[in-house]
Design an enzyme around this catalytic site. Structure first.
Site, PDB file in Angstrom:
ATOM      1  CE1 TYR A  42     -13.147  -6.898   1.588  1.00 41.65           C
ATOM      2  CE2 TYR A  42     -11.256  -8.082   0.674  1.00 41.65           C
ATOM      3  CZ  TYR A  42     -11.811  -7.092   1.472  1.00 41.65           C
ATOM      4  OH  TYR A  42     -10.904  -6.184   2.415  1.00 41.65           O
ATOM      5  NE  ARG A  46      -9.880   8.284  -2.819  1.00 45.70           N
ATOM      6  CZ  ARG A  46     -11.085   8.647  -2.685  1.00 45.70           C
ATOM      7  NH1 ARG A  46     -11.645   9.138  -3.589  1.00 45.70           N
ATOM      8  NH2 ARG A  46     -11.866   7.892  -1.633  1.00 45.70           N
ATOM      9  NE  ARG A 105      -4.212  -1.932   2.176  1.00 44.52           N
ATOM     10  CZ  ARG A 105      -4.674  -2.289   3.350  1.00 44.52           C
ATOM     11  NH1 ARG A 105      -4.230  -1.889   4.354  1.00 44.52           N
ATOM     12  NH2 ARG A 105      -5.535  -3.447   3.328  1.00 44.52           N
ATOM     13  NE  ARG A 142      -6.532   4.034   2.852  1.00 44.64           N
ATOM     14  CZ  ARG A 142      -6.823   3.182   3.905  1.00 44.64           C
ATOM     15  NH1 ARG A 142      -8.392   3.582   4.111  1.00 44.64           N
ATOM     16  NH2 ARG A 142      -6.477   2.191   4.338  1.00 44.64           N
ATOM     17  CG  ASP A 151      -9.126  -2.407  -4.216  1.00 50.27           C
ATOM     18  OD1 ASP A 151     -10.136  -3.342  -4.218  1.00 50.27           O
ATOM     19  OD2 ASP A 151      -8.770  -1.817  -3.115  1.00 50.27           O
TER      20      ASP A 151
END
Length: 362
Positions: free
Chosen positions: A159, A43, A30, A34, A81
């Site tokens: 998921y 974003r 990652r 973020r 993703d």
């Protein structure tokens, strides 16, 4: 395949193949994400999946940590993703602020298979990932190799049934006993898509591949061997076979089965070059179990990056030394970097791994 700029730093590729290298290469799961202020600037104007589906934006975010940290990172990973596969199979996935991924209409019973595509044209549905990879390979200008990736079948199935994150995975795990035949059918369908997707990523320019089984540890040892291991093994063997048959580079492949400490020996024998460890596994124990047959990746607890910088240095130093002076090791965290981490804390971690590993290998 397009003619890409020559690679200037192949340290992580050599390390992944088990070659003796001058220091431990390092990258972060990652790492394009973020915790970076420049990520948040992008974003402000674009939704998460809009970025994934726009090659120029995905490329921009992939390059952000490489631009920020320079020679401290030895690899990049394409901004995407794992849930693009369920989307390609016909399920809607939304990224909801404060909640993460949400499936408005998850799979409740096997009858819901009718809502999925019977045949998935993977190269058409996920072409935007390929375009992002090709563009990024050019924009990287050979600074570091580029990882492509996919989610593992069990994690993606979970998921698709849970409809998002879950503390118990009770809905997905109920399928294992209530719908065993349909469970294997779904796992196989996901596997087939993942294989085609990974081969396509290499064709587009990915130089390494990682498979994320983020919820592997939610299965017990018996169920892991039944519902996860056969499918992640299929992925490695089939991808390498298809790459070879297509005349493409058989790139190094990494498996990350988070929480499946009990499966280390099994993970060593399913044709992955690298086994990534979470922070609950002692490096010395891992070396003993795997007998140095594979390269190990990891594995500091991501939460350690909230510690004072001296503590980060101390912990990272201990980690590097625990993997061993001459070990086959790729530096990383034990899972993805958390969104509220100070980017300078990561810099300290990266610097420490590079400095300490170079010193002990002199």
């Amino acid at each position: 395949m397009a003619a890409f700029p020559p690679l200037k730093n192949d340290l992580i590729i050599r390390a992944s193949r088990g070659e003796k290298v001058e220091r431990v290469p390092v990258w972060i799961m990652r790492q394009a994400g973020r915790y970076l202020p420049e990520f948040h600037e992008v974003r402000k104007h674009h939704s998460f999946f809009e970025i994934c589906r726009t090659p120029e934006l995905a490329c921009e975010l992939t390059l952000q940590p490489i631009d920020r940290y320079g020679s401290l990172l030895d690899a990049s990973i394409i901004f995407s993703d794992i849930l693009v596969i369920p989307q390609a199979m016909g399920l809607e996935v939304q990224m909801v602020p404060g909640r993460g991924p949400v499936f408005p209409a998850p799979l409740v019973t096997p009858a819901d298979f009718e809502r999925m595509h019977k045949h998935v044209d993977v190269d058409k549905e996920l072409d935007y990932v390929y375009k992002a990879i090709t563009l990024t390979r050019h924009k990287l200008e050979g600074r570091v190799p580029l990882y492509g990736f996919t989610g593992a079948p069990w994690t993606l199935m979970a998921y698709m049934i849970e409809g998002g994150g879950s503390k118990t995975l009770s809905k997905a795990k109920a399928w294992l006993w209530q719908h065993p035949a349909e469970t294997h059918d779904l796992l196989q369908r996901i596997t087939d898509v993942a294989v085609t997707f990974l081969v396509g990523q290499v064709r587009a320019g990915a130089q390494m591949l990682q498979v994320f089984d983020s919820w592997a540890g939610e299965l017990g040892p018996y169920d892991f061997k039944k519902y996860s291991l056969p499918y992640i093994k299929q992925i490695s063997t089939r991808v390498k076979k298809e790459l070879k048959e297509a005349g493409l580079d058989v790139v190094p492949m990494t498996i990350f089965a988070k929480g499946a400490w009990y499966a280390l020996e099994d993970l060593t024998n399913i044709e992955y070059d690298v086994v990534s460890l979470d922070w609950t596994i002692d490096p010395e124990y891992a070396r003993k179990v795997t007998k140095d047959q594979v390269v190990l990746q990891g594995n500091m607890d991501p939460n350690t990056l909230y510690a004072p910088f001296d503590t980060i240095r101390e912990t990272a130093t201990r980690m590097v030394k625990a993997f061993g002076k001459d070990s086959k090791h790729i530096g990383n965290l034990g899972h993805g970097i958390l969104p509220t981490v100070d980017p300078e804390a990561l810099r300290v971690y990266l610097e420490t791994i590079q400095t300490v590993s170079a010193e002990i290998r002199k």
